[in-house]
Design an enzyme around this catalytic site. Structure first.
Site, PDB file in Angstrom:
ATOM      1  N   ASP A  22      -1.713  11.114   9.975  1.00 33.38           N
ATOM      2  CA  ASP A  22      -1.762  10.177   8.865  1.00 33.38           C
ATOM      3  C   ASP A  22      -2.903  10.561   7.941  1.00 33.38           C
ATOM      4  OD1 ASP A  22      -0.811   7.978   7.451  1.00 33.38           O
ATOM      5  OD2 ASP A  22      -2.271   6.643   8.370  1.00 33.38           O
ATOM      6  N   TYR A  72      -4.999  10.066   3.995  1.00 33.70           N
ATOM      7  CA  TYR A  72      -5.737   8.999   3.281  1.00 33.70           C
ATOM      8  C   TYR A  72      -5.891   9.528   1.869  1.00 33.70           C
ATOM      9  CZ  TYR A  72      -9.840   5.719   2.889  1.00 33.70           C
ATOM     10  OH  TYR A  72     -10.754   4.728   2.566  1.00 33.70           O
ATOM     11  N   HIS A  91      -6.164   3.537  -3.345  1.00 31.63           N
ATOM     12  CA  HIS A  91      -6.380   2.916  -2.031  1.00 31.63           C
ATOM     13  C   HIS A  91      -7.762   3.264  -1.481  1.00 31.63           C
ATOM     14  CE1 HIS A  91      -5.711   1.576   2.093  1.00 31.63           C
ATOM     15  NE2 HIS A  91      -6.000   2.788   2.524  1.00 31.63           N
ATOM     16  N   ARG A 108     -18.440  -0.217   0.841  1.00 31.52           N
ATOM     17  CA  ARG A 108     -19.674   0.488   0.463  1.00 31.52           C
ATOM     18  C   ARG A 108     -20.069   0.278  -1.000  1.00 31.52           C
ATOM     19  NH1 ARG A 108     -16.693   4.013   3.711  1.00 31.52           N
ATOM     20  NH2 ARG A 108     -15.641   4.823   1.868  1.00 31.52           N
ATOM     21  N   GLU A 157       0.627  -0.695   5.764  1.00 29.88           N
ATOM     22  CA  GLU A 157       0.227   0.320   4.796  1.00 29.88           C
ATOM     23  C   GLU A 157       1.501   0.948   4.254  1.00 29.88           C
ATOM     24  OE1 GLU A 157      -2.783   2.988   6.348  1.00 29.88           O
ATOM     25  OE2 GLU A 157      -4.319   1.472   5.952  1.00 29.88           O
ATOM     26  N   GLU A 195       3.455   3.703   2.798  1.00 30.18           N
ATOM     27  CA  GLU A 195       3.291   5.157   2.732  1.00 30.18           C
ATOM     28  C   GLU A 195       4.652   5.840   2.641  1.00 30.18           C
ATOM     29  OE1 GLU A 195       0.677   6.948   5.590  1.00 30.18           O
ATOM     30  OE2 GLU A 195      -0.510   5.119   5.868  1.00 30.18           O
ATOM     31  N   ASP A 205       2.543   2.084   8.090  1.00 24.01           N
ATOM     32  CA  ASP A 205       1.512   2.344   9.089  1.00 24.01           C
ATOM     33  C   ASP A 205       0.827   1.014   9.431  1.00 24.01           C
ATOM     34  OD1 ASP A 205      -0.409   3.631  10.644  1.00 24.01           O
ATOM     35  OD2 ASP A 205      -1.715   3.959   8.919  1.00 24.01           O
ATOM     36  N   ARG A 212      -6.734  -4.442  11.288  1.00 23.89           N
ATOM     37  CA  ARG A 212      -7.990  -4.200  10.555  1.00 23.89           C
ATOM     38  C   ARG A 212      -9.234  -4.584  11.345  1.00 23.89           C
ATOM     39  NH1 ARG A 212      -6.170  -0.589   7.129  1.00 23.89           N
ATOM     40  NH2 ARG A 212      -4.503  -1.412   5.814  1.00 23.89           N
ATOM     41  N   GLN A 264      -9.747  -1.972  13.987  1.00 17.35           N
ATOM     42  CA  GLN A 264     -10.196  -0.762  13.282  1.00 17.35           C
ATOM     43  C   GLN A 264     -11.679  -0.838  12.910  1.00 17.35           C
ATOM     44  OE1 GLN A 264      -7.718   0.028   9.861  1.00 17.35           O
ATOM     45  NE2 GLN A 264      -8.795   1.904   9.285  1.00 17.35           N
ATOM     46  N   TYR A 309     -13.746   2.309  14.620  1.00 19.23           N
ATOM     47  CA  TYR A 309     -13.493   3.561  13.887  1.00 19.23           C
ATOM     48  C   TYR A 309     -14.710   4.449  13.654  1.00 19.23           C
ATOM     49  CZ  TYR A 309     -15.278   2.684   9.154  1.00 19.23           C
ATOM     50  OH  TYR A 309     -16.081   2.499   8.071  1.00 19.23           O
ATOM     51  N   LYS A 363      -4.189   1.729  15.023  1.00 19.35           N
ATOM     52  CA  LYS A 363      -3.010   2.323  14.383  1.00 19.35           C
ATOM     53  C   LYS A 363      -1.950   2.708  15.397  1.00 19.35           C
ATOM     54  CE  LYS A 363      -5.027   2.907  10.210  1.00 19.35           C
ATOM     55  NZ  LYS A 363      -4.412   2.656   8.895  1.00 19.35           N
ATOM     56  N   THR A 405       4.320   2.476  14.054  1.00 23.53           N
ATOM     57  CA  THR A 405       4.462   3.026  12.711  1.00 23.53           C
ATOM     58  C   THR A 405       5.957   3.049  12.451  1.00 23.53           C
ATOM     59  OG1 THR A 405       2.489   4.392  12.971  1.00 23.53           O
ATOM     60  CG2 THR A 405       4.050   5.052  11.266  1.00 23.53           C
ATOM     61  N   THR A 438      -1.947   5.363   2.321  1.00 23.94           N
ATOM     62  CA  THR A 438      -1.486   4.196   1.572  1.00 23.94           C
ATOM     63  C   THR A 438      -1.426   4.511   0.085  1.00 23.94           C
ATOM     64  OG1 THR A 438      -2.593   2.859   3.225  1.00 23.94           O
ATOM     65  CG2 THR A 438      -1.897   1.740   1.213  1.00 23.94           C
ATOM     66  N   GLU A 458      -6.070  -4.696   0.585  1.00 31.64           N
ATOM     67  CA  GLU A 458      -6.398  -4.590  -0.832  1.00 31.64           C
ATOM     68  C   GLU A 458      -5.867  -5.794  -1.615  1.00 31.64           C
ATOM     69  OE1 GLU A 458      -4.555  -0.545  -0.355  1.00 31.64           O
ATOM     70  OE2 GLU A 458      -5.644  -0.259  -2.238  1.00 31.64           O
TER      71      GLU A 458
END
Lengths: 418, 418
Positions: B125, B127, B132, B141, B198, B200, B230, B234, B237, B241, B250, B254, B346, B360
């Site tokens: 998978d 990113y 996204h 961040r 997600e 995708e 996917d 959250r 994760q 992660y 994850k 899927t 995503t 999101e």
């Protein structure tokens, strides 16, 4: 547990890795023969496809061993695993009445080629050795923040590439990759400069699951163990791994030893997991001694030169057992399949000569090692051969895995100019 | 490119997802029949196993389609892929002289059960959608540090679990997992509270490779595309992660759409990748238009209630193409196999209604969505059905994928008390 005597004389040597107590499973061929299942006994391999054809081993109504993998036997389940071990023990024990029938089916190991012992379904690599995680964390974040906040609560891991798993003896080509030197503003596409090993054990899942399983169930699902070298491109890893984890840095190759040592053979060597700084949550709690006392060693031999032992440690240094890793792996409902391979994570002891990676041994390249040949090393150089060995030591016998060997070949000149 | 007329009348509707221009590949069964390969044409499925048995499709000396996966056809290589498409186009085109022979082999789609169209070898998978990555990065961040330093230089990704890939229609059980609430000092083992989708696309590798390949070669190796959801936990994760990437968050499921849309069918819809902020290194450079203009939509339907469209976006919003992802995947020498599945990452557009995840859309749970039913949502609630659809729109025809649907079932009461 003491040595079980075999009529195969070489198996009775207390230092031989393949006594009757072991009976590890591999796939072999001789000459132009098709690869098939075999079991190691002393310096010999018992041809199990032939033994089955002769009716000496009869576990199913269809052939299980005339295939180049052990997955079919694993599919049969733990009762058949136990029946096979009992039968092999009986056939090969000193005084066995079937000796005359079995002896012609032995192949000298020196004449055999060893192949991948299983089809790896999927491969997961954990990070469950505390000293390793502490050492690496200290290098990158300082000793106070060395362990990530989750580390003492779950055996963290990432999915690797099953397609990259190779059997001992397969040469490993130094990879190219995108990396960024600390003194450059932009990345470049270059051959890896910090190619490394990781000394690990691999656990093989022998029973499928389709939902959360307990630690005890997970232990029951494990078929056996191999030595595992998780070749690692440290400079590629440093550039790529945030925030999604290691990817191409770990995808060049992962070498495993050629013999699957069964859980049954390791049973006498169980040891406790360490004291827990935080109590583990119920679904990860220890249920009895879950690690094994297996001495591990890494040697490095420059091209054409003798080998130097660069690390000595023990599987009992792990913080989490393979069963705990497998139980964690299923918490989300993740389906597990026969042939799934779980890497333990790098195994390092508390002191410098016990570190299971060059990253730790050379402290990020700052403290070069001196080999017995007088040469120095920070990371692997082209032509170097790296060998992992493992041994569990009983009273008068040894359980070995066979070496896990890989020689590093120079990078391709430029993979995009062919 | 305009509509190619078929003698299957329903295929000529300009809004039907399966005109003669499409011919997507799936696996179906009716009643107690064994699942086998079929191709969608209008409201019907052509039974390819039957067509092969009747000699109407003859591409190899052995049967390719009487199996529950398309991997065997993929193994035959691009020349055979093209020959199959040509043959199917001839058999199903308006005025085809074989109509009388083919018509009895059509099965109404309404009477068929659709299965996984392929055996997924390994699943990766990525990113690689910029909006996204920017949205998620901003939440965690702040906007200045939203994109990781490597993001504009490589399509970063992680290995997922092939065993967790399921076909559209398979219910998805809300997972349990270890997670830590921000207001708690220690983690707990709980059902996921922030279960998400997600949006995708998935690219299917049809040609194996065993070393670095170019972007053009990678594009040639792709067999086709599916829609891919996917499912993401959250809260699990967030705890797990760092530093190794997503793992159990994850691994629950899927989902993919049931029909593999071939690269050939999508050819008229190629679009350029976006302008590059940093020039890509040679091994990742664009070679022609590498994305596709495919309109994508997500709907959410609470239990027993009508669906609300919660997102609309387009595959052309990607920063990296599937070919660039596959090329990057091979840089280390990582072997790729037939049936490897690559998730795009995503796909989100620039504006709020174009966001491809609830993370999101609800901005981390702070801005609940209001559905047409008047209910609000931050993340998925039990009983919700999530559906992805995709459509490439030509002149007088549509290329569809079939819906990618999943209903979320409540978590098990306690997976460790059975």
């Amino acid at each position: 547990m003491t040595l079980k005597k075999s009529w195969v004389a070489s198996a009775n040597d207390p230092k031989h890795p393949f006594p009757l107590n072991n009976l590890p499973y591999g796939v072999f061929s001789t000459g132009d023969d098709e690869p098939r299942c075999g079991v190691a006994i002393g310096d010999m391999i018992l041809d199990l496809a032939a033994a089955e054809a002769e009716g000496l081993v009869a576990l199913a109504d269809y052939p299980l061993f005339d295939v180049p993998y052990w997955n079919d036997l694993m599919e049969e389940g733990p009762a058949v695993w136990a029946a096979l071990r009992d039968r092999l023990t009986a056939l090969l024990a000193a005084g066995a009445k079937q000796r005359d029938a079995v002896e012609p089916l032995l192949v000298p190991m020196a004449e055999a080629t060893l192949h991948m012992p299983l089809v790896v379904s999927e491969y997961t690599d954990f990070y469950a050795g505390r000293n390793h995680a502490f050492n690496v964390g200290t290098m990158f974040r300082g000793p106070e923040n060395a362990l990530p906040p989750n580390w003492l609560h779950i055996p963290i891991g990432y999915n690797g590439r099953a397609s990259s798993v190779v059997v001992s003896g397969t040469p490993v080509r130094r990879p190219w990759g995108q990396l960024k030197s600390p003194d450059h503003a932009l990345p470049a596409f270059l051959p890896c400069r910090r190619f490394d090993i990781e000394l690990e054990m691999g656990a093989i899942v022998g029973t499928p699951s389709d939902g959360p399983i307990t630690v005890q169930e997970a232990d029951d699902h494990i078929f056996g163990y191999v030595l595992l070298n998780d070749w690692s491109a440290r400079d590629i890893q440093a550039w790529e791994y945030q925030p999604l984890g290691p990817f191409q840095a770990k995808a060049t190759a992962t070498s495993i030893s050629p013999w699957i040592v069964t859980k049954a053979a390791l049973e006498p060597f169980r040891t406790d997991t360490p004291a827990r700084e935080f109590e583990l949550l119920d679904h990860l709690k220890d249920c009895g001694p879950m690690l094994y006392d297996i001495e591990l060693e890494v040697t490095m031999a420059p091209e054409g030169k003798p080998a130097t032992t660069i690390a000595r440690t023990n599987y009992k240094e792990m913080y989490y057992s393979a069963a705990q890793q497998l139980a964690h792996h299923t918490t989300s409902g993740c389906p597990m399949n026969v042939g799934d391979l779980l890497g333990s994570g790098t195994i390092s002891g508390a002191t410098k000569p016990e570190r299971g990676s060059l990253l730790e041994l050379s402290w990020g390249g700052k403290e070069p090692l001196t080999l017995d040949t007088g040469e120095t090393r920070t990371f692997i150089e082209d032509g170097d051969t790296l060998t992992l060995t493992g041994a569990a030591r009983g009273e008068g016998y040894t359980i070995g895995f066979g070496d896990c060997v890989g020689k590093v070949l120079p990078a391709l000149e430029n993979p995009y100019q062919r």
